[in-house]
Design a protein around this motif. Structure first.
Motif, PDB file in Angstrom:
ATOM      1  N   LEU A 116       7.463 -69.687   5.856  1.00 22.89           N
ATOM      2  CA  LEU A 116       7.131 -68.636   6.883  1.00 22.89           C
ATOM      3  C   LEU A 116       6.523 -69.028   7.967  1.00 22.89           C
ATOM      4  O   LEU A 116       6.951 -68.460   9.104  1.00 22.89           O
ATOM      5  CB  LEU A 116       6.360 -67.530   6.123  1.00 22.89           C
ATOM      6  N   ARG A 117       5.659 -69.780   7.998  1.00 25.02           N
ATOM      7  CA  ARG A 117       4.867 -70.443   9.192  1.00 25.02           C
ATOM      8  C   ARG A 117       5.952 -71.103   9.999  1.00 25.02           C
ATOM      9  O   ARG A 117       5.845 -70.880  11.246  1.00 25.02           O
ATOM     10  CB  ARG A 117       3.816 -71.491   8.828  1.00 25.02           C
ATOM     11  N   ASP A 118       6.938 -72.067   9.528  1.00 25.02           N
ATOM     12  CA  ASP A 118       7.779 -72.701  10.374  1.00 25.02           C
ATOM     13  C   ASP A 118       8.595 -71.681  11.123  1.00 25.02           C
ATOM     14  O   ASP A 118       8.933 -72.011  12.081  1.00 25.02           O
ATOM     15  CB  ASP A 118       8.566 -73.689   9.420  1.00 25.02           C
ATOM     16  N   SER A 119       9.128 -70.702  10.360  1.00 19.34           N
ATOM     17  CA  SER A 119       9.879 -69.503  10.771  1.00 19.34           C
ATOM     18  C   SER A 119       9.565 -68.441  11.746  1.00 19.34           C
ATOM     19  O   SER A 119      10.207 -68.131  12.698  1.00 19.34           O
ATOM     20  CB  SER A 119      10.681 -68.976  10.017  1.00 19.34           C
ATOM     21  N   LEU A 120       8.222 -68.212  11.443  1.00 20.74           N
ATOM     22  CA  LEU A 120       7.436 -67.216  12.177  1.00 20.74           C
ATOM     23  C   LEU A 120       6.416 -67.599  12.818  1.00 20.74           C
ATOM     24  O   LEU A 120       5.654 -66.704  13.564  1.00 20.74           O
ATOM     25  CB  LEU A 120       7.112 -66.102  11.229  1.00 20.74           C
ATOM     26  N   GLY A 121       6.093 -69.044  13.098  1.00 19.96           N
ATOM     27  CA  GLY A 121       5.016 -69.340  14.009  1.00 19.96           C
ATOM     28  C   GLY A 121       4.688 -68.773  15.362  1.00 19.96           C
ATOM     29  O   GLY A 121       3.642 -68.844  15.745  1.00 19.96           O
ATOM     30  N   HIS A 122       5.859 -68.226  15.777  1.00 27.05           N
ATOM     31  CA  HIS A 122       6.018 -67.793  17.382  1.00 27.05           C
ATOM     32  C   HIS A 122       5.295 -66.343  17.392  1.00 27.05           C
ATOM     33  O   HIS A 122       5.127 -65.891  18.539  1.00 27.05           O
ATOM     34  CB  HIS A 122       7.390 -67.656  17.862  1.00 27.05           C
ATOM     35  N   VAL A 123       5.117 -65.923  16.033  1.00 27.71           N
ATOM     36  CA  VAL A 123       4.676 -64.302  16.158  1.00 27.71           C
ATOM     37  C   VAL A 123       3.238 -64.627  15.893  1.00 27.71           C
ATOM     38  O   VAL A 123       2.336 -64.820  15.332  1.00 27.71           O
ATOM     39  CB  VAL A 123       4.953 -63.570  14.843  1.00 27.71           C
ATOM     40  N   THR A 124       2.635 -64.196  17.325  1.00 28.75           N
ATOM     41  CA  THR A 124       1.161 -64.373  17.468  1.00 28.75           C
ATOM     42  C   THR A 124       0.270 -63.326  16.848  1.00 28.75           C
ATOM     43  O   THR A 124      -0.969 -63.544  16.845  1.00 28.75           O
ATOM     44  CB  THR A 124       0.781 -64.152  19.366  1.00 28.75           C
ATOM     45  N   GLY A 154      -9.642 -76.378  20.821  1.00 24.53           N
ATOM     46  CA  GLY A 154      -9.582 -75.029  20.093  1.00 24.53           C
ATOM     47  C   GLY A 154      -8.469 -74.793  19.040  1.00 24.53           C
ATOM     48  O   GLY A 154      -8.502 -73.967  18.532  1.00 24.53           O
ATOM     49  N   ALA A 155      -7.430 -75.861  19.087  1.00 28.44           N
ATOM     50  CA  ALA A 155      -6.460 -75.588  18.115  1.00 28.44           C
ATOM     51  C   ALA A 155      -6.918 -75.898  16.580  1.00 28.44           C
ATOM     52  O   ALA A 155      -8.167 -76.251  16.676  1.00 28.44           O
ATOM     53  CB  ALA A 155      -5.288 -76.525  18.499  1.00 28.44           C
ATOM     54  N   ARG A 156      -6.335 -75.458  15.942  1.00 24.96           N
ATOM     55  CA  ARG A 156      -6.703 -75.567  14.380  1.00 24.96           C
ATOM     56  C   ARG A 156      -5.788 -76.579  13.590  1.00 24.96           C
ATOM     57  O   ARG A 156      -4.539 -76.693  14.179  1.00 24.96           O
ATOM     58  CB  ARG A 156      -6.588 -74.208  13.498  1.00 24.96           C
ATOM     59  N   CYS A 157      -6.138 -77.357  12.657  1.00 26.70           N
ATOM     60  CA  CYS A 157      -5.544 -78.293  11.942  1.00 26.70           C
ATOM     61  C   CYS A 157      -4.411 -77.553  11.111  1.00 26.70           C
ATOM     62  O   CYS A 157      -4.671 -76.529  10.474  1.00 26.70           O
ATOM     63  CB  CYS A 157      -6.463 -79.246  10.805  1.00 26.70           C
ATOM     64  N   THR A 158      -3.306 -77.951  11.098  1.00 27.09           N
ATOM     65  CA  THR A 158      -2.346 -77.346  10.352  1.00 27.09           C
ATOM     66  C   THR A 158      -1.818 -78.091   9.027  1.00 27.09           C
ATOM     67  O   THR A 158      -0.801 -77.911   8.376  1.00 27.09           O
ATOM     68  CB  THR A 158      -0.857 -77.171  11.221  1.00 27.09           C
ATOM     69  N   LEU A 159      -2.661 -79.106   8.689  1.00 27.01           N
ATOM     70  CA  LEU A 159      -2.239 -79.985   7.633  1.00 27.01           C
ATOM     71  C   LEU A 159      -2.859 -79.209   6.161  1.00 27.01           C
ATOM     72  O   LEU A 159      -3.631 -78.207   6.392  1.00 27.01           O
ATOM     73  CB  LEU A 159      -2.942 -81.143   7.697  1.00 27.01           C
ATOM     74  N   ARG A 160      -2.409 -79.706   5.064  1.00 24.49           N
ATOM     75  CA  ARG A 160      -2.715 -78.899   3.846  1.00 24.49           C
ATOM     76  C   ARG A 160      -4.321 -78.901   3.639  1.00 24.49           C
ATOM     77  O   ARG A 160      -4.827 -79.997   4.015  1.00 24.49           O
ATOM     78  CB  ARG A 160      -1.964 -79.523   2.793  1.00 24.49           C
ATOM     79  N   THR A 161      -5.023 -78.118   3.130  1.00 29.14           N
ATOM     80  CA  THR A 161      -6.311 -78.115   2.713  1.00 29.14           C
ATOM     81  C   THR A 161      -6.751 -79.233   1.828  1.00 29.14           C
ATOM     82  O   THR A 161      -5.946 -79.533   1.148  1.00 29.14           O
ATOM     83  CB  THR A 161      -6.856 -76.897   2.276  1.00 29.14           C
ATOM     84  N   GLY A 162      -7.701 -80.033   2.218  1.00 30.50           N
ATOM     85  CA  GLY A 162      -8.281 -81.071   1.006  1.00 30.50           C
ATOM     86  C   GLY A 162      -7.372 -82.473   1.680  1.00 30.50           C
ATOM     87  O   GLY A 162      -7.349 -83.393   0.846  1.00 30.50           O
TER      88      GLY A 162
END
Length: 88
Positions: A31-39, A69-77
């Protein structure tokens, strides 16, 4: 208080037929990969929960603040962070 803080934010609960946390995590990633453009969608705050235990949530992505200011997009942990989520 800023305008952003004064406005309530809404959460869309999207039940699935998936039966494993790995499957739910893979769906969240797709969902993130396909809808990441939706702010309007804050993927950095994505959590998972069992259908009947929605009060127990598992964070999907690290969401640690990065320079600029960006956020990390790797998996938690992921490696490179201490137990508090701060960079080593």
């Amino acid at each position: 208080m800023t305008e952003y803080e004064a406005q309530p934010r809404w959460v869309v609960h999207l039940p699935t037929t998936l039966t494993s946390v790995d499957g739910a995590r893979a769906l969240a990633e797709a969902l993130r990969d396909s809808l990441g453009h939706v702010t309007a969608i804050d993927f950095g705050e994505t959590t998972l929960s069992e259908e009947d235990r929605q009060f127990v949530r598992t964070r999907v992505w690290c969401d640690h603040r990065l320079p600029g200011g960006a956020r990390c997009t790797l998996r938690t942990g992921h490696p490179g962070l201490d137990h508090d989520g701060a960079a080593d």
